[in-house]
Design a protein around this motif. Sequence first.
Motif, mmCIF file in Angstrom:
data_model
loop_
_atom_site.group_PDB
_atom_site.id
_atom_site.type_symbol
_atom_site.label_atom_id
_atom_site.label_comp_id
_atom_site.label_asym_id
_atom_site.label_seq_id
_atom_site.Cartn_x
_atom_site.Cartn_y
_atom_site.Cartn_z
ATOM 1 N N LEU A 22 0.822 -1.212 0.000
ATOM 2 C CA LEU A 22 0.000 0.000 0.000
ATOM 3 C C LEU A 22 0.850 1.254 0.000
ATOM 4 N N LEU A 23 1.997 1.165 0.651
ATOM 5 C CA LEU A 23 2.856 2.342 0.744
ATOM 6 C C LEU A 23 3.567 2.661 -0.566
ATOM 7 N N LEU A 24 3.852 1.642 -1.347
ATOM 8 C CA LEU A 24 4.735 1.827 -2.496
ATOM 9 C C LEU A 24 4.038 1.808 -3.845
ATOM 10 N N ARG A 25 2.769 1.554 -3.887
ATOM 11 C CA ARG A 25 2.092 1.545 -5.188
ATOM 12 C C ARG A 25 0.761 2.278 -5.097
ATOM 13 N N ARG A 26 0.227 2.605 -6.247
ATOM 14 C CA ARG A 26 -1.097 3.208 -6.278
ATOM 15 C C ARG A 26 -2.151 2.138 -6.064
ATOM 16 N N CYS A 27 -3.231 2.534 -5.469
ATOM 17 C CA CYS A 27 -4.308 1.592 -5.204
ATOM 18 C C CYS A 27 -4.901 1.102 -6.515
ATOM 19 N N LYS A 28 -5.132 -0.196 -6.643
ATOM 20 C CA LYS A 28 -5.624 -0.759 -7.896
ATOM 21 C C LYS A 28 -7.116 -0.491 -8.093
ATOM 22 N N TRP A 29 -7.793 -0.119 -6.982
ATOM 23 C CA TRP A 29 -9.223 0.106 -7.127
ATOM 24 C C TRP A 29 -9.524 1.532 -7.605
ATOM 25 N N CYS A 30 -8.663 2.444 -7.275
ATOM 26 C CA CYS A 30 -8.878 3.823 -7.690
ATOM 27 C C CYS A 30 -7.536 4.510 -7.796
ATOM 28 N N ALA A 34 -1.492 5.602 -1.131
ATOM 29 C CA ALA A 34 -1.496 5.346 0.311
ATOM 30 C C ALA A 34 -0.208 5.847 0.931
ATOM 31 N N ARG A 35 -0.335 6.569 2.027
ATOM 32 C CA ARG A 35 0.831 7.044 2.757
ATOM 33 C C ARG A 35 0.778 6.535 4.184
ATOM 34 N N CYS A 36 1.895 6.611 4.847
ATOM 35 C CA CYS A 36 1.982 6.101 6.220
ATOM 36 C C CYS A 36 2.517 7.192 7.126
ATOM 37 N N ARG A 37 1.948 7.278 8.311
ATOM 38 C CA ARG A 37 2.435 8.236 9.296
ATOM 39 C C ARG A 37 2.698 7.492 10.597
ATOM 40 N N CYS A 38 3.904 7.616 11.137
ATOM 41 C CA CYS A 38 4.246 6.998 12.414
ATOM 42 C C CYS A 38 3.995 8.018 13.515
ATOM 43 N N VAL A 39 3.204 7.663 14.499
ATOM 44 C CA VAL A 39 2.872 8.579 15.578
ATOM 45 C C VAL A 39 3.600 8.156 16.831
ATOM 46 N N SER A 55 4.314 10.949 -6.699
ATOM 47 C CA SER A 55 4.964 9.754 -7.239
ATOM 48 C C SER A 55 6.266 9.450 -6.536
ATOM 49 N N HIS A 56 6.786 10.411 -5.778
ATOM 50 C CA HIS A 56 8.022 10.198 -5.019
ATOM 51 C C HIS A 56 7.782 10.622 -3.573
ATOM 52 N N PRO A 57 7.059 9.799 -2.817
ATOM 53 C CA PRO A 57 6.721 10.190 -1.441
ATOM 54 C C PRO A 57 7.951 10.216 -0.552
ATOM 55 N N ASP A 58 7.878 11.025 0.473
ATOM 56 C CA ASP A 58 8.950 11.117 1.455
ATOM 57 C C ASP A 58 8.819 9.938 2.431
#
Length: 370
Positions: A22-30, A34-39, A55-58
Amino acid sequence: SGPDSGDDSDSGDFDLAQVLALLLRRCKWCNCLARCRCVSSGQVRLIQTRGSGDSHPDTKTIDDSDFKQEVLLATARAETSHQPQACITQMLKQREVGHPKRANGFTSGQCSWIGSSFVPNSMQKMAQYRQKAFCGQYSLDGSIFLSACQDQNIRLYNVANGKFQEFRNIRARDVGWSVLDTAFSPDGCYLIYSSWSDAIHLCNIYGDYETHIALDLNPSERRFCIFSLTFSSDNKEVLGGANDGCLYIYDRERNERTLRIESHEDDVNAVAYADDSSQILYSGGDDGLCRVWDRRMLSENNPNAVGTLAGHSDGITFIDSKADARHLISNSKDQTIKLWDVRKFSPPEGLEASRRAVANQNWDYRWQPV
């Protein structure tokens, strides 16, 4: 269901590989990213955004977290990951001084990196036997591999070319239950093996002839076994540790047992020489102790060790020397490995503490889970 279903019931079913996907590709449904945040609470939150996205997330936060190492290890890609900035010696130093945020010494990410970098994590079956194998050993130059099991066959494989090619099969004699230990001679021409027997046996490795000689140790016990044996570096003596708590030395030139030393309060499971001089001996037993002996001072009338190393809480199964007469490593049934400096022996209170721990040990490694 799709990503917009709003159903949180499956949120706990994502494994690490799915989260990484999910973090590294675009969702296949739309067309969402997807991005991730560590809290700070230790949670990882998935955030899905509409549109073209970045296309180049941090991923710096993830790259610096334990989460990435766990994911890479779970997806069998740990070998391609970047090593952490801290080297293994720095991590060991931090563990010893005590890191406030690492209760177990290492973070899970460091454990994953250490496991994938230093611990063999792949295998290939080279041979299969019908009965249990108890011995496996390489020759000193690494060109021969030896195996021995309950079928009483000692198999020698040529591994110099990278393949296991069996070139000799020795039928063991006077075997009680199984061949239990083997050793190669320093010149690589002979091997010895032991079992539940009054004698150890010497066999040749090369040649069209067969040498198979019993070396009688003349024990006092009716039921006797050498659990561990090794050659001296000059090829003149064989050192063994037995079930009667004694060390045995067999002189090959005199063709007789020359020493029987009462060394441990229980089975002697491991023996080793400290270095090539073969003057300093190590032994480890089911009493949880490692003992250091000086060959030049040994006598059956005065069987005193130079010193004792105590710290294990169960029997010792294996020992090995760095061959510098200073460092010794021991493996124990208590699931620990210890590195010793033999220049500093344990005090009497340490010996008593180890004896009490071993006496109170009721866990059996053979069938009880860790």
